[in-house]
Design a protein around this motif. Structure first.
Motif, short mmCIF file in Angstrom:
data_model
loop_
_atom_site.label_atom_id
_atom_site.label_comp_id
_atom_site.label_asym_id
_atom_site.label_seq_id
_atom_site.Cartn_x
_atom_site.Cartn_y
_atom_site.Cartn_z
N ARG A 59 0.83 -1.20 0.00
CA ARG A 59 0.00 0.00 0.00
C ARG A 59 0.87 1.26 0.00
O ARG A 59 0.59 2.25 -0.68
CB ARG A 59 -0.93 0.01 1.21
N ALA A 60 1.96 1.22 0.79
CA ALA A 60 2.86 2.37 0.84
C ALA A 60 3.54 2.64 -0.50
O ALA A 60 3.91 3.78 -0.81
CB ALA A 60 3.93 2.15 1.91
N LEU A 61 3.66 1.60 -1.31
CA LEU A 61 4.25 1.75 -2.65
C LEU A 61 3.20 2.15 -3.68
O LEU A 61 3.52 2.28 -4.87
CB LEU A 61 4.90 0.43 -3.07
N GLY A 62 1.97 2.34 -3.24
CA GLY A 62 0.92 2.81 -4.14
C GLY A 62 0.13 1.74 -4.85
O GLY A 62 -0.65 2.05 -5.77
N HIS A 63 0.27 0.49 -4.46
CA HIS A 63 -0.46 -0.60 -5.14
C HIS A 63 -1.90 -0.64 -4.63
O HIS A 63 -2.15 -0.85 -3.44
CB HIS A 63 0.23 -1.93 -4.89
N GLU A 64 -2.82 -0.48 -5.55
CA GLU A 64 -4.23 -0.54 -5.20
C GLU A 64 -4.87 -1.87 -5.59
O GLU A 64 -5.86 -2.28 -4.99
CB GLU A 64 -4.99 0.61 -5.89
N THR A 65 -4.29 -2.53 -6.58
CA THR A 65 -4.82 -3.83 -7.02
C THR A 65 -3.83 -4.91 -6.66
O THR A 65 -2.87 -5.17 -7.39
CB THR A 65 -5.08 -3.84 -8.54
N GLU A 109 -5.41 -19.04 7.71
CA GLU A 109 -4.98 -17.94 8.57
C GLU A 109 -4.59 -16.72 7.74
O GLU A 109 -4.89 -15.58 8.10
CB GLU A 109 -3.80 -18.38 9.44
N ARG A 110 -3.90 -16.94 6.62
CA ARG A 110 -3.51 -15.84 5.76
C ARG A 110 -4.74 -15.12 5.19
O ARG A 110 -4.80 -13.89 5.13
CB ARG A 110 -2.64 -16.34 4.61
N ARG A 111 -5.72 -15.91 4.77
CA ARG A 111 -6.92 -15.31 4.18
C ARG A 111 -7.69 -14.48 5.22
O ARG A 111 -8.20 -13.39 4.91
CB ARG A 111 -7.81 -16.40 3.60
N THR A 112 -7.77 -14.99 6.43
CA THR A 112 -8.43 -14.22 7.50
C THR A 112 -7.68 -12.92 7.76
O THR A 112 -8.29 -11.85 7.90
CB THR A 112 -8.50 -15.05 8.78
N ALA A 113 -6.35 -13.01 7.80
CA ALA A 113 -5.53 -11.83 8.05
C ALA A 113 -5.65 -10.82 6.91
O ALA A 113 -5.65 -9.60 7.13
CB ALA A 113 -4.08 -12.23 8.25
N LEU A 114 -5.74 -11.32 5.67
CA LEU A 114 -5.89 -10.42 4.52
C LEU A 114 -7.19 -9.63 4.62
O LEU A 114 -7.24 -8.43 4.32
CB LEU A 114 -5.87 -11.22 3.23
N GLY A 115 -8.26 -10.31 5.05
CA GLY A 115 -9.53 -9.62 5.19
C GLY A 115 -9.44 -8.48 6.19
O GLY A 115 -10.03 -7.41 6.00
N ALA A 116 -8.68 -8.70 7.26
CA ALA A 116 -8.54 -7.67 8.29
C ALA A 116 -7.59 -6.56 7.86
O ALA A 116 -7.86 -5.37 8.10
CB ALA A 116 -8.03 -8.31 9.59
N ALA A 117 -6.49 -6.94 7.20
CA ALA A 117 -5.47 -5.95 6.85
C ALA A 117 -5.84 -5.11 5.65
O ALA A 117 -5.49 -3.94 5.56
CB ALA A 117 -4.13 -6.66 6.59
N ALA A 118 -6.52 -5.73 4.67
CA ALA A 118 -6.80 -5.03 3.42
C ALA A 118 -8.26 -4.64 3.27
O ALA A 118 -8.65 -4.07 2.26
CB ALA A 118 -6.39 -5.91 2.24
N GLY A 119 -9.08 -4.97 4.26
CA GLY A 119 -10.48 -4.60 4.19
C GLY A 119 -11.22 -5.20 3.02
O GLY A 119 -12.14 -4.61 2.46
N GLY A 120 -10.79 -6.40 2.60
CA GLY A 120 -11.46 -7.08 1.49
C GLY A 120 -11.05 -6.57 0.12
O GLY A 120 -11.64 -6.96 -0.89
N ALA A 121 -10.01 -5.70 0.04
CA ALA A 121 -9.61 -5.12 -1.24
C ALA A 121 -8.53 -5.91 -1.95
O ALA A 121 -7.83 -5.39 -2.79
CB ALA A 121 -9.13 -3.69 -1.01
N VAL A 122 -8.36 -7.19 -1.59
CA VAL A 122 -7.37 -8.05 -2.24
C VAL A 122 -8.07 -9.05 -3.14
O VAL A 122 -9.07 -9.67 -2.75
CB VAL A 122 -6.52 -8.80 -1.18
#
Length: 358
Positions: free
Chosen positions: A189-195, A210-223
């Motif tokens: 995100r800091a590098l500007g990646h939106e997709t 566990e990774r998928r659960t963490a992605l939902g929390a960290a990226a707000g479903g935007a992955v």
């Protein structure tokens, strides 16, 4: 009293057999006393125990493991079950298990289940009676099956420990996956990646969930979820085409092997990494720093996990120490860069060359 099978020892004339009777004779005690002293049995004076230990050391005596099992009820052996020894993740854990077992006077039996949950269950059942304890690394068994194995066969007396998996009833060593995913997503995100796309691991993998659960929390479903893939170089090759079709400018991978496959496929299609697409792995295996571009990845302490799992065997750990979650750290290398403007990938090349090794 059973006499242990004679051991091999060196002498000026070559290799010869050293027997318990020789140890007893050198120590000035009976064979029965020598046997009790060497197996830490009761009713042996401190003086006799010391004499026997000194004599055994000077003669190079070692009891045979099978005889030791008969006399003590233990095998001094740890079993290690892994999904795939060709995967450097599991090889690194195995080195940690081996090192700690050696320090505590134990041997290690290793079984590779080839990512097969059914075979894994059979292997655990067969090894259970041959070892003093089992380390199950990233077991692929469903939760119900694993719970049955733990409760019925192994964990009641501290004979099982898990690595990279958590389950009720068994001590475990896992990694702070949520923090690792957060670090990786924050970096992109800091590098500007939106997709950002996620190239997942096996559906039977606890750590992938566990990774998928963490992605939902960290990226707000935007992955973007590219799906599940074998945790291999080939799995990454498959994932790369899907990431390009989705227009992703960054790919977070289940592990480093998948990430290396992604890099290889991008190169084959004329897509520059990281100029066009950034790639992040997970685990920081030895190869990650040797490829071009060197792989940005989440480093996890694999050998340490193996060592700590051995320490958990035996049921001696306190309740607070039975479940250990080890810290992880993002290692930024050359496979990530600021997000690019829109680009169109070149047509696929005829071959898929491997990632260049320095």
């Amino acid at each position: 009293m059973l006499e242990p099978v004679p051991a091999l020892s060196s002498s000026s004339s070559g290799v010869r057999m050293v027997t318990l009777r020789e140890v007893a004779r050198a120590a000035g005690v009976s064979p029965a006393t020598a046997s009790r002293a060497l197996t830490d049995a009761p009713h042996v004076s401190a003086a006799n125990r010391e004499q026997v230990a000194r004599a055994a050391a000077s003669l190079g005596y070692r009891p045979h493991p099978a005889a030791r099992a008969l006399t003590t009820g233990t095998t001094a052996t740890v079993g290690l079950v892994v999904p795939d020894l060709a995967n450097p993740f599991f090889a690194a854990v195995a080195k940690g298990v081996q090192a700690r077992a050696r320090e505590t006077g134990r041997e290690v039996l290793v079984a590779d289940t080839d990512e097969d949950a059914t075979l894994e269950q059979d292997v655990v059942a067969r090894l259970g009676n041959r070892v003093d304890g089992l380390v199950l690394c990233s077991p692929r068994m469903p939760a119900e099956t694993l719970g049955s194995v733990i409760s019925e066969a192994l964990a009641a007396d501290g004979r099982v420990a898990l690595v990279n998996r958590e389950a009720p009833g068994a001590p475990s060593v896992s990694f702070d996956i949520a923090d690792g995913v957060r670090q990786a997503v924050d970096h992109l995100r800091a590098l500007g990646h939106e997709t950002v796309a996620y190239a997942g691991g096996p559906r039977t993998s606890w750590s992938d969930a566990e990774r998928r659960t963490a992605l939902g929390a960290a990226a707000g479903g935007a992955v973007l979820d590219l799906g599940s893939f074998r945790p291999t170089h080939g799995g990454g090759v498959q994932a790369a085409d899907l990431a390009l079709a989705a227009g992703a400018t960054a790919v977070l991978c289940f592990n480093d092997l998948v990430a290396l496959g992604v890099l290889a496929r991008l190169h084959a299609r004329g897509v520059r990494a990281p100029d066009d697409v950034s790639v992040v792995g997970f685990d920081d295996v030895a190869t990650a720093a040797l490829v071009t571009p060197a792989l940005t990845t989440v480093a996890v302490p694999l050998a340490r996990a193996g060592r700590e799992a051995v320490d958990l065997l035996g049921g001696n750990a306190g309740a607070a120490a039975r479940h250990r979650r080890l810290p992880v750290e993002l290692v930024v290398r050359a496979s990530t860069a600021p997000a690019p403007p829109a680009f169109s990938p070149s047509p696929p090349a005829r071959t898929d060359p491997e990632v260049v090794i320095r």
